[in-house]
Design a protein around this motif. Structure first.
Motif, PDB file in Angstrom:
ATOM      1  N   PRO A   1       5.370   6.180  -2.121  1.00 55.45           N
ATOM      2  CA  PRO A   1       5.498   4.869  -2.765  1.00 55.45           C
ATOM      3  C   PRO A   1       6.854   4.288  -2.645  1.00 55.45           C
ATOM      4  O   PRO A   1       7.828   4.726  -2.929  1.00 55.45           O
ATOM      5  N   PRO A   2       6.731   2.932  -2.560  1.00 54.84           N
ATOM      6  CA  PRO A   2       8.051   2.246  -2.490  1.00 54.84           C
ATOM      7  C   PRO A   2       8.665   1.838  -3.850  1.00 54.84           C
ATOM      8  O   PRO A   2       7.698   1.771  -4.990  1.00 54.84           O
TER       9      PRO A   2
ATOM     10  N   LEU B   1       9.862  -3.370  -2.105  1.00 55.70           N
ATOM     11  CA  LEU B   1       8.740  -4.273  -1.552  1.00 55.70           C
ATOM     12  C   LEU B   1       9.301  -5.551  -0.930  1.00 55.70           C
ATOM     13  O   LEU B   1       8.869  -6.193  -0.239  1.00 55.70           O
TER      14      LEU B   1
ATOM     15  N   PHE C   1      -2.578  -5.181  -3.210  1.00 56.77           N
ATOM     16  CA  PHE C   1      -1.470  -3.961  -2.905  1.00 56.77           C
ATOM     17  C   PHE C   1      -2.467  -2.864  -2.684  1.00 56.77           C
ATOM     18  O   PHE C   1      -3.452  -2.763  -3.266  1.00 56.77           O
TER      19      PHE C   1
ATOM     20  N   THR D   1       4.353  -6.238   3.249  1.00 59.55           N
ATOM     21  CA  THR D   1       3.905  -6.636   2.020  1.00 59.55           C
ATOM     22  C   THR D   1       4.395  -8.127   1.622  1.00 59.55           C
ATOM     23  O   THR D   1       4.345  -8.576   0.404  1.00 59.55           O
TER      24      THR D   1
ATOM     25  N   SER E   1       1.428   1.182  -3.108  1.00 60.17           N
ATOM     26  CA  SER E   1       2.539  -0.092  -3.581  1.00 60.17           C
ATOM     27  C   SER E   1       1.957  -0.563  -4.799  1.00 60.17           C
ATOM     28  O   SER E   1       2.826  -1.287  -5.109  1.00 60.17           O
TER      29      SER E   1
END
Length: 506
Positions: free
Chosen positions: A260-261, A266, A401, A272, A405
Motif C-alpha cells: 500500500p502506498p 501516489l 484506484f 496512478t 492504493s
C-alpha cells in the motif's frame, strides 16, 4: 430499474450495510455542517460569559468574533485530521471496524459540549467541534470505500451514491433540529450541538450486524473463507457468486505483492498519474464550486425578495431538501446514464446558473423582480450540484484506484475536500466584500474548468470491473512504448497454479 430495486430488496444485508454505514458516516458531515448555524448568538454570549467569569473582564467584539470563528473553523480542521487518519485506519482495522471505532470521536465530542456550560469552558466546545470534525472526516472517506467494495458491479454506483443521500439528509435534519421550535432556542444549544451522538449510537447498534468488505478480507487480510461468507450474506440466498468470485480472485492475483502506498507516494509513482489527477480535480471542485456558500448567501437573498425574517429559516430548509431530492434521483439513474454524464452535466449547469446569478445580483437593486431570479438561481444551483458532483465525487476514488492504493487516494481526496472547505468558508466573506455582485465569477470559472476537464479526460466507469478500469488508466499513464515490459518468472507461474487451486476450492 424495477429489477435493480428488487435485487436490493432480496439482498437485505446489503441494505442494512448501506443504512448502518450511512447513518454514522456521511450523515454526520451534513448534520454537523448545519446544526452550528442556529446557536450563533447564544454561543457568542457563552464565550463572553466564560471569559468574564475566568478573567474578570469581557472579551470585547474582536474576541467574541474570534471565538465564534474558532467554533466554526475547527470542524473542517478536524475533518482534515480525520481524512489523514482514515487511510491508515482503514488498512489496519478494516472498513467496518474503522466506522465503528470512529464513533468514539463524536461521542466524546458530545460529552464535552453538553458539559461545557456547567464547566463554564468555551474551550470544551472548541475541542468538541474539532472531534466532531475528525469523526466526519473519517466517515466521509471510509463509508464510500466500504460501500463501493461491498456492492455488486452493476449496483456499485447506486450503492456508493447513497453517501450523497445521507449527506443531504444530514443537512436537512440539521436545519430542522436547529429550528427555534426544536433545539434552536437560546438555552438549548448544548443539546443541539451534542445531538450528533444519536446517529453514532444508531450506527453502533446496527453496523455490527453487517459484514466486512469482501475485497478487504480477500486482498488485504488474505482470508478467502471470510470473503466468501461476507459475499453470501451481502448477495442473499439467491445470488450467484461464481462470476464475482472469479473477478475477486483475478483482482487479488493482479495485486499480490504490491505494498500500500502512502498519500505522498501516489504523487511519486507514474502508475496512478491520471487517476490521481482526476480525483484531485473532483475533490477540489466539490468545495471550490461555491455550493456551500449558496447556503450562506440564501438568507440575504430571501430577505431581499421580501420573505419575512421569521420564515427565512424554513426557506433555507427547502434548499437542503433540493439537494436531498436530486441525490435520490441521481441514485436511481446513475447505473443508466453513467458517472461522467452526471458530474459533467452538473458542473455545466452550475456554470450557467452562476452566470445568471451574477447578472441577477448586479441588477438586484434596480429591477424590482430580480431578487426572485436570484432566489431561483440558488435553488437551481443546489439542484445542479446534487445531480452529480455531490455524489459522484465520492464514488470515483473507489472505482479508479485499486484495492491497495484506495485508502491513500481517499486521504488525498479528503484532505483536499476539507482543506478547501476551510479555505472557502474563511475567504468567502472577504470575496463578497471585494467583488460584491461579481463574487460568484471565481466559482463560475471553477465549475466550467471542472466540466471541461472531466468531460475530456475522465473515462466512464459504469459496469466495468476494477481491473478493466485500471487497465484503461494504464494506457494513459504509460503511452505506447513507455510501459515496462512484463517479465514472467517461475514464481509467478507457481502463483498462477496456486490461484487455480484456490479458485477451485472456492
Amino acid at each position: 430499474m424495477a429489477s435493480l430495486l428488487q435485487r436490493m430488496f432480496q439482498a437485505r444485508v446489503l441494505i442494512l450495510t448501506v443504512v448502518a454505514a450511512g447513518i454514522g458516516g456521511c450523515f454526520q458531515y451534513g448534520y454537523n455542517l448545519t446544526i452550528i448555524n442556529a446557536p450563533t448568538e447564544p454561543l457568542q454570549a457563552f464565550a463572553n460569559a466564560s471569559w468574564s467569569a475566568r478573567w474578570g473582564s469581557p472579551l470585547g467584539a474582536f474576541g467574541t468574533r474570534l471565538c465564534w470563528s474558532l467554533v466554526v473553523s475547527l470542524f473542517p480542521l478536524g475533518g482534515l485530521a480525520g481524512a489523514l487518519l482514515a487511510g491508515p485506519l482503514a488498512l489496519k482495522a478494516g472498513r467496518k471496524k474503522s466506522l465503528l471505532l470512529n464513533n468514539a470521536f463524536v461521542l466524546l465530542s458530545a460529552v464535552l459540549v453538553v458539559s461545557s456550560r456547567a464547566a463554564k469552558s468555551i474551550e470544551m466546545v472548541f475541542l468538541g467541534r474539532f472531534l466532531a470534525g475528525v469523526n466526519a472526516g473519517v466517515g466521509l472517506s471510509v463509508q464510500p470505500m466500504y460501500l463501493g467494495e461491498s456492492a455488486p458491479r452493476d449496483l456499485r454506483g447506486c450503492v456508493s451514491l447513497t453517501c450523497a443521500i445521507f449527506t443531504a439528509l444530514g443537512l436537512v435534519l440539521g436545519q430542522v433540529v436547529g429550528l427555534r421550535e426544536v433545539l434552536g432556542s437560546e438555552g438549548a444549544w448544548p443539546f443541539l450541538l451534542s445531538s450528533n451522538a444519536v446517529p453514532a449510537v444508531l450506527q453502533l447498534a446496527l453496523l455490527p450486524w453487517a459484514p466486512e468488505s469482501p475485497r478487504f478480507l480477500l486482498i488485504d487480510r488474505k482470508d478467502p473463507k471470510a470473503c466468501l461468507q461476507a459475499l453470501r450474506r451481502l448477495r442473499g440466498p439467491s445470488g450467484s457468486l461464481e462470476a464475482e468470485v472469479g473477478e475477486l480472485l483475478a483482482e487479488e492475483a493482479a495485486l499480490r505483492g504490491k505494498a500500500p502506498p502512502s498519500a505522498l507516494g501516489l504523487f511519486r509513482t507514474r502508475d496512478t498519474r491520471w487517476q490521481l489527477l482526476s480525483v484531485v480535480v473532483l475533490a477540489s471542485a466539490m468545495q471550490l464550486c461555491g455550493n456551500d456558500s449558496m447556503y450562506s448567501y440564501a438568507s440575504q437573498v430571501f430577505r431581499e425578495a421580501g420573505i419575512p425574517r421569521e420564515r427565512i429559516q424554513y426557506c433555507i430548509i427547502g434548499t437542503g431538501g433540493c439537494e436531498l431530492l436530486t441525490a435520490l434521483l441521481c441514485t436511481l439513474v446513475i447505473e443508466r446514464v453513467g458517472r461522467r454524464v452526471l458530474v459533467v452535466g452538473g458542473y455545466g449547469l452550475m456554470s450557467v446558473w452562476a452566470l445568471v446569478f451574477t447578472f441577477a445580483l448586479y441588477f438586484q437593486e434596480s429591477v424590482e423582480w430580480m431578487p426572485y431570479v436570484s432566489m431561483g438561481c440558488i435553488f437551481a444551483y443546489i439542484l445542479s450540484f446534487g445531480i452529480g458532483p455531490a455524489g459522484v465525487t465520492g464514488v470515483i476514488p473507489t472505482e479508479v484506484f485499486d484495492q491497495v492504493s484506495r485508502p491513500a487516494a481517499y486521504m488525498v481526496a479528503g484532505s483536499l475536500l476539507w482543506g478547501n472547505l476551510f479555505l472557502v468558508g474563511t475567504a468567502f466573506p472577504f470575496l463578497l466584500d471585494a467583488l460584491g455582485p461579481f463574487c460568484y465569477l471565481p466559482f463560475l470559472l471553477v465549475c466550467l474548468s471542472a466540466a471541461l476537464f472531466l468531460g475530456l479526460f475522465l473515462p466512464e466507469t459504469q459496469g466495468k470491473t476494477f481491473l478493466e478500469i485500471s487497465a484503461e488508466f494504464q494506457k494513459r499513464n504509460f503511452r505506447q512504448g513507455q510501459a515496462p515490459l512484463e517479465v514472467r518468472t517461475e514464481e509467478q507461474e507457481e502463483e498462477e497454479e496456486e490461484e487455480e487451486e484456490r479458485a477451485t476450492a472456492l
